[in-house]
Design a protein around this motif. Structure first.
Motif, mmCIF file in Angstrom:
data_model
loop_
_atom_site.group_PDB
_atom_site.id
_atom_site.type_symbol
_atom_site.label_atom_id
_atom_site.label_comp_id
_atom_site.label_asym_id
_atom_site.label_seq_id
_atom_site.Cartn_x
_atom_site.Cartn_y
_atom_site.Cartn_z
ATOM 1 N N MET A 1 1.131 -0.949 0.415
ATOM 2 C CA MET A 1 -0.252 0.070 0.564
ATOM 3 C C MET A 1 1.032 0.450 0.140
ATOM 4 O O MET A 1 1.746 1.082 0.638
ATOM 5 C CB MET A 1 -0.727 -0.187 1.233
ATOM 6 C CG MET A 1 -1.760 1.217 1.407
ATOM 7 S SD MET A 1 -2.784 1.314 2.413
ATOM 8 C CE MET A 1 -4.057 0.055 2.481
ATOM 9 N N GLY A 2 0.406 2.097 -0.938
ATOM 10 C CA GLY A 2 1.284 3.282 -1.011
ATOM 11 C C GLY A 2 1.132 4.348 -0.057
ATOM 12 O O GLY A 2 0.075 4.434 0.815
ATOM 13 N N MET A 3 2.068 5.538 -0.003
ATOM 14 C CA MET A 3 1.597 6.282 0.931
ATOM 15 C C MET A 3 0.450 7.499 0.343
ATOM 16 O O MET A 3 -0.765 8.201 1.368
ATOM 17 C CB MET A 3 2.886 7.663 0.546
ATOM 18 C CG MET A 3 2.230 8.605 1.729
ATOM 19 S SD MET A 3 3.635 10.198 0.985
ATOM 20 C CE MET A 3 3.409 10.740 -0.629
ATOM 21 N N PHE A 4 0.181 7.476 -0.879
ATOM 22 C CA PHE A 4 -1.363 8.015 -1.322
ATOM 23 C C PHE A 4 -2.787 6.979 -0.889
ATOM 24 O O PHE A 4 -3.456 7.843 -0.750
ATOM 25 C CB PHE A 4 -1.301 8.322 -2.759
ATOM 26 C CG PHE A 4 -0.341 9.422 -2.907
ATOM 27 C CD1 PHE A 4 -0.836 11.103 -2.096
ATOM 28 C CD2 PHE A 4 0.736 9.190 -3.377
ATOM 29 C CE1 PHE A 4 0.147 12.125 -2.582
ATOM 30 C CE2 PHE A 4 1.801 10.311 -3.578
ATOM 31 C CZ PHE A 4 1.247 11.787 -3.312
ATOM 32 N N ASP A 5 -2.643 6.008 -1.153
ATOM 33 C CA ASP A 5 -3.648 5.616 -0.327
ATOM 34 C C ASP A 5 -3.841 5.053 0.442
ATOM 35 O O ASP A 5 -5.136 5.103 1.388
ATOM 36 C CB ASP A 5 -3.082 3.977 -0.542
ATOM 37 C CG ASP A 5 -3.181 2.943 -2.265
ATOM 38 O OD1 ASP A 5 -4.316 3.984 -3.177
ATOM 39 O OD2 ASP A 5 -2.721 2.514 -2.827
ATOM 40 N N ASN A 6 -2.802 5.527 1.851
ATOM 41 C CA ASN A 6 -2.750 5.173 3.404
ATOM 42 C C ASN A 6 -3.423 6.402 3.626
ATOM 43 O O ASN A 6 -4.510 6.861 4.275
ATOM 44 C CB ASN A 6 -1.591 5.883 3.506
ATOM 45 C CG ASN A 6 -1.629 4.825 5.551
ATOM 46 O OD1 ASN A 6 -2.575 5.097 6.178
ATOM 47 N ND2 ASN A 6 -0.545 5.968 5.757
ATOM 48 N N LEU A 7 -3.070 7.753 2.827
ATOM 49 C CA LEU A 7 -3.397 9.015 2.822
ATOM 50 C C LEU A 7 -5.456 8.578 3.498
ATOM 51 O O LEU A 7 -5.975 9.161 3.882
ATOM 52 C CB LEU A 7 -2.757 9.818 2.415
ATOM 53 C CG LEU A 7 -3.062 11.213 2.030
ATOM 54 C CD1 LEU A 7 -3.346 12.206 4.219
ATOM 55 C CD2 LEU A 7 -2.288 11.967 1.154
ATOM 56 N N LYS A 8 -5.566 8.383 1.517
ATOM 57 C CA LYS A 8 -6.910 8.166 1.763
ATOM 58 C C LYS A 8 -7.938 7.301 2.105
ATOM 59 O O LYS A 8 -8.570 7.926 2.141
ATOM 60 C CB LYS A 8 -7.197 7.921 -0.499
ATOM 61 C CG LYS A 8 -8.624 7.431 -0.666
ATOM 62 C CD LYS A 8 -8.447 6.535 -1.692
ATOM 63 C CE LYS A 8 -9.841 6.392 -2.332
ATOM 64 N NZ LYS A 8 -10.432 5.505 -3.392
#
Length: 67
Positions: A1-8
């Motif tokens: 899971m990427g940083m942007f997925d985590n933020l979303k």
């Protein structure tokens, strides 16, 4: 899971749990921006605020968190 997925995922959870507070905060931010521009761009600010609310509300695939 990427940083942007985590933020979303975090944003989605926040909107799901506190949609009413997000709505209130967005309205206050829009009112503040309108006040700072002397009311010259109120229609554009309202349009942008509504767009942002719709996008945030739709993060989980349902339009049910922000009124």
């Amino acid at each position: 899971m990427g940083m942007f997925d985590n933020l979303k995922n975090k944003a989605t959870d926040a909107v799901d749990e506190h949609g009413d507070k997000v709505n209130e905060g967005m309205d206050k931010a829009g009112d503040f921006a309108d006040e700072k521009t002397g009311g010259e761009h109120g229609d554009k600010i309202d349009k942008g605020t509504d767009f942002a609310k719709d996008r945030l509300d739709g993060l989980d695939g349902q339009d049910d968190d922000i009124q």
